[in-house]
Design an enzyme around this catalytic site. Structure first.
Site: not given
Ligand code: GLN
Length: 240
Positions: A127, A190, A93
């Protein structure tokens, strides 16, 4: 003995991504493979060619800002060199994003990446969150969850880790997830990723061993792991 570098363990460890290091550690231990783990943080100079596996976890925009200077100015050149020499790198990520050319965050600021992976990332309004199932070229399925605002786009020099069967993946539109270049694996998954997907853990260990001329990986009794893995896939992915 294999050597693993766990980069930015205090900063880039979102959603328990350190579980990926534990999975590699246990699956080596169960095979009698010695594994040394070095935790490396900001300001520490490293020759990454000394390692067989490098792991970098996820992080919010805040943590990415905190480590990006160090990644770019202290670590980048040796990391790129190690990648060209076949060192295994797993980046999840937020770390995945910064191995690319840049990450444009929600607030419009652009965090430069190290250009190791031919990708770029720009944040979207919504998101991309939820369970995810992908299928790799090997046919193996990989299951986990994703939570990122970044939309990542792949250039010519990388191939995707897999095809999205459930979830969003790199950008929610091109149907792929992750990026692979030599022995470098970037992913949004994840879970942590590796404890849920023993086949991928073993793939990384095999690649690391191959650098030492070892091409046999002792099979483990994965009946329980494989049952849990299949159950998670069945839960999220009803074959059409
Ligand atoms: N900050 C980055 C995003 O929001 C990565 C998020 C993460 O590592 N889960 O895309």
């Amino acid at each position: 003995m294999l050597k693993l570098c766990y980069l930015y363990p205090d900063l880039m460890n979102l959603y328990g991504d350190r579980g990926n290091v534990i999975a590699i550690q246990k699956r080596c231990q169960w095979r009698g493979i010695d594994l040394r783990i070095d935790k490396i943080g900001i300001g520490e100079e490293v020759d990454f060619n000394d390692y067989d596996i490098i792991f970098m976890g996820g992080g919010q925009d805040r943590e990415q800002n905190l480590m990006s200077d160090d990644l770019l100015n202290v670590k980048a050149s040796s990391l790129r060199d190690a990648a060209e020499n076949g060192v295994v790198i797993l980046a999840v990520c937020g770390s995945y994003q910064l191995l690319g050319n840049y990450y444009k965050a929600q607030n419009g600021t652009e965090i430069p990446g190290i250009g190791l992976l031919d990708i770029y990332t720009e944040s979207g309004k919504e998101r991309l969150v939820g369970n995810i199932v992908i299928q790799m070229d090997s046919g193996d399925m990989v299951v986990g969850f994703e939570n990122h605002s970044g939309r990542t786009y792949l250039g010519e020099k990388v191939r995707p880790l897999g095809k999205v069967l459930v979830g969003n993946g790199n950008n929610g539109s091109d149907g792929y997830e992750g990026a692979v270049y030599k022995n470098v694996f970037g992913t949004y998954i994840h879970g942590p990723l590796l404890p849920k997907n023993p086949c991928l853990t073993d793939r990384l260990i095999s690649l690391a061993l191959a650098r030492h001329g070892v091409y046999e990986l002792t099979p483990l009794d994965d009946r329980i792991e494989n049952m849990a893995h299949q159950r998670a896939i069945d839960l999220f992915y009803k074959k059409a």
